[in-house]
Design an enzyme around this catalytic site. Structure first.
Site, PDB file in Angstrom:
ATOM      1  N   LYS A  36     -29.668 -19.274  29.388  1.00 15.61           N
ATOM      2  CA  LYS A  36     -30.617 -19.616  29.053  1.00 15.61           C
ATOM      3  C   LYS A  36     -31.297 -19.799  30.111  1.00 15.61           C
ATOM      4  O   LYS A  36     -31.236 -20.470  30.849  1.00 15.61           O
ATOM      5  CB  LYS A  36     -30.753 -20.303  28.476  1.00 15.61           C
ATOM      6  N   ASP A  63     -35.756 -18.468  28.406  1.00 14.83           N
ATOM      7  CA  ASP A  63     -37.022 -19.080  27.474  1.00 14.83           C
ATOM      8  C   ASP A  63     -38.334 -19.974  27.551  1.00 14.83           C
ATOM      9  O   ASP A  63     -38.255 -21.028  28.155  1.00 14.83           O
ATOM     10  CB  ASP A  63     -36.284 -20.647  27.078  1.00 14.83           C
ATOM     11  N   LYS A  65     -41.391 -19.500  25.764  1.00 14.63           N
ATOM     12  CA  LYS A  65     -42.299 -20.179  25.119  1.00 14.63           C
ATOM     13  C   LYS A  65     -43.464 -19.281  25.653  1.00 14.63           C
ATOM     14  O   LYS A  65     -44.389 -20.190  25.268  1.00 14.63           O
ATOM     15  CB  LYS A  65     -41.464 -21.472  24.642  1.00 14.63           C
ATOM     16  N   ASP A  68     -50.128 -17.728  23.778  1.00 16.51           N
ATOM     17  CA  ASP A  68     -51.047 -17.125  24.537  1.00 16.51           C
ATOM     18  C   ASP A  68     -51.978 -16.014  23.644  1.00 16.51           C
ATOM     19  O   ASP A  68     -51.593 -16.040  22.109  1.00 16.51           O
ATOM     20  CB  ASP A  68     -50.672 -16.267  25.979  1.00 16.51           C
ATOM     21  N   THR A 123     -39.419 -31.055  19.734  1.00 11.56           N
ATOM     22  CA  THR A 123     -38.464 -31.952  19.014  1.00 11.56           C
ATOM     23  C   THR A 123     -39.363 -33.269  19.400  1.00 11.56           C
ATOM     24  O   THR A 123     -39.166 -34.354  19.252  1.00 11.56           O
ATOM     25  CB  THR A 123     -36.996 -32.178  18.975  1.00 11.56           C
ATOM     26  N   ARG A 215     -26.259 -30.369  30.301  1.00  6.20           N
ATOM     27  CA  ARG A 215     -26.231 -31.131  31.123  1.00  6.20           C
ATOM     28  C   ARG A 215     -24.387 -31.046  30.569  1.00  6.20           C
ATOM     29  O   ARG A 215     -23.212 -31.724  31.774  1.00  6.20           O
ATOM     30  CB  ARG A 215     -26.105 -32.339  30.487  1.00  6.20           C
TER      31      ARG A 215
HETATM   32  O1  C5P Z   1     -28.541 -30.658  29.058  1.00  6.46           O
HETATM   33  P1  C5P Z   1     -28.673 -30.467  27.287  1.00  6.46           P
HETATM   34  O2  C5P Z   1     -27.600 -30.064  26.341  1.00  6.46           O
HETATM   35  O3  C5P Z   1     -29.121 -32.046  26.519  1.00  6.46           O
HETATM   36  O4  C5P Z   1     -29.992 -28.581  27.203  1.00  6.46           O
HETATM   37  C1  C5P Z   1     -31.050 -28.408  25.952  1.00  6.46           C
HETATM   38  C2  C5P Z   1     -30.890 -27.377  26.184  1.00  6.46           C
HETATM   39  O5  C5P Z   1     -31.912 -26.996  25.598  1.00  6.46           O
HETATM   40  C3  C5P Z   1     -32.515 -27.663  27.487  1.00  6.46           C
HETATM   41  O6  C5P Z   1     -32.059 -26.323  28.129  1.00  6.46           O
HETATM   42  C4  C5P Z   1     -33.042 -28.073  26.887  1.00  6.46           C
HETATM   43  O7  C5P Z   1     -34.772 -27.592  27.436  1.00  6.46           O
HETATM   44  C5  C5P Z   1     -33.417 -26.905  25.676  1.00  6.46           C
HETATM   45  N1  C5P Z   1     -34.143 -27.454  24.220  1.00  6.46           N
HETATM   46  C6  C5P Z   1     -33.865 -28.731  23.846  1.00  6.46           C
HETATM   47  N2  C5P Z   1     -34.413 -29.199  22.672  1.00  6.46           N
HETATM   48  C7  C5P Z   1     -35.177 -28.910  22.177  1.00  6.46           C
HETATM   49  C8  C5P Z   1     -35.411 -27.403  22.493  1.00  6.46           C
HETATM   50  C9  C5P Z   1     -34.398 -26.755  23.679  1.00  6.46           C
HETATM   51  O8  C5P Z   1     -33.348 -29.727  24.004  1.00  6.46           O
HETATM   52  N3  C5P Z   1     -35.808 -28.548  20.899  1.00  6.46           N
END
Ligand code: C5P
Length: 236
Positions: A36, A63, A65, A68, A123, A215
């Site tokens: 992603k 991603d 988003k 527009d 969220t 992460r």
């Molecule tokens: O590091 P981590 O596993 O928390 O990353 C989750 C990924 O999903 C990040 O790229 C974050 O921007 C994305 N994301 C999220 N929650 C959402 C939508 C997207 O964590 N509601």
């Protein structure tokens, strides 16, 4: 070559440099089916990073988003198709005309295989944010469901849903509707800034089509080992 469970794993390339992304894609493309690219790295490295993912043979999840006026979203979806995106995100709050325009642009680009998923309600929004923004008596869950149904009617393939919303959405949409779920952590891991987290296995059991992991893999001392453990947990 990724196995079946690997095809459901999206690794978020939330790193700071092209070189760091290159290292991760090299190590992880035999394991994970998707990478992603979000707004941070796209703004920095854009098309070069997308080509790196495409050249690895993995799916490219763009991603960005989009949100527009319909004409601009048509242009953005057309550009994403030209970049080789295999999945992209739009904000469902852009409304019916915008969503239908995105679907039309995909068709006109000859890319009906490109998955378009909608973002329902971000969220991080609190109950107060939510009510002042939408001036509505509907609960967050009701709005998430209404947005999901709008996305479905407009021809989107699915939605991005937190682990919190996943079971609710899955109960209301058919099995073919795509649900992409971030907020994934192994049971013994730190939650970072994610509020409600679930294990890879739980997300798959609750009906996620794809899980997004950042992460826990990209910041691990051994990303390939961490990725392998997540795949084992998904399959268990
Ligand atoms: O590091 P981590 O596993 O928390 O990353 C989750 C990924 O999903 C990040 O790229 C974050 O921007 C994305 N994301 C999220 N929650 C959402 C939508 C997207 O964590 N509601």
């Amino acid at each position: 070559m990724t196995d079946d469970v690997g095809k459901k794993l999206v690794v978020a390339l939330d790193v700071k440099t092209y070189e760091a992304a290159e290292k991760l894609v090299g190590e992880l493309s035999p394991l994970a089916g998707w990478f992603k690219v979000g707004s941070v790295m796209f703004t920095r490295e854009g098309p070069r990073l997308c080509r790196l993912v495409k050249d690895s043979g993995a799916g490219l999840f763009l991603d960005l988003k989009f949100h527009d006026i319909p004409n601009t979203v048509v242009g953005a979806v057309t550009s994403a198709a030209a970049l080789g995106a295999d999945m992209l995100t739009v904000h469902i709050s852009g409304g019916q005309a915008m969503l239908e325009a995105a679907v039309r642009a995909r068709e006109e680009a000859g890319r009906n295989d490109m998955i378009i998923v909608g973002v329902t309600v971000l969220t991080h929004l609190t109950f107060e944010d939510f009510h002042s923004l939408f001036v509505s008596e509907r609960s967050t869950n009701e709005t998430v469901l209404a947005f999901t149904k709008l996305a479905q009617r407009c021809g989107l393939n699915g939605v991005v849903a937190s682990a919190r919303e996943l079971p609710l959405i899955r109960r209301h949409v058919g099995p073919d509707f795509t649900v992409v779920t971030p907020g994934i952590r192994m049971a013994d891991a730190a939650s970072d800034d994610q509020v409600r987290i679930v294990t890879p296995r739980r997300a798959i059991e609750d009906g996620a089509s794809y899980i997004v992991v950042g992460r826990p893999i990209i910041a691990a001392p051994d990303p390939a080992g961490a990725c392998q453990r997540i795949l084992e947990n998904m399959a268990s």
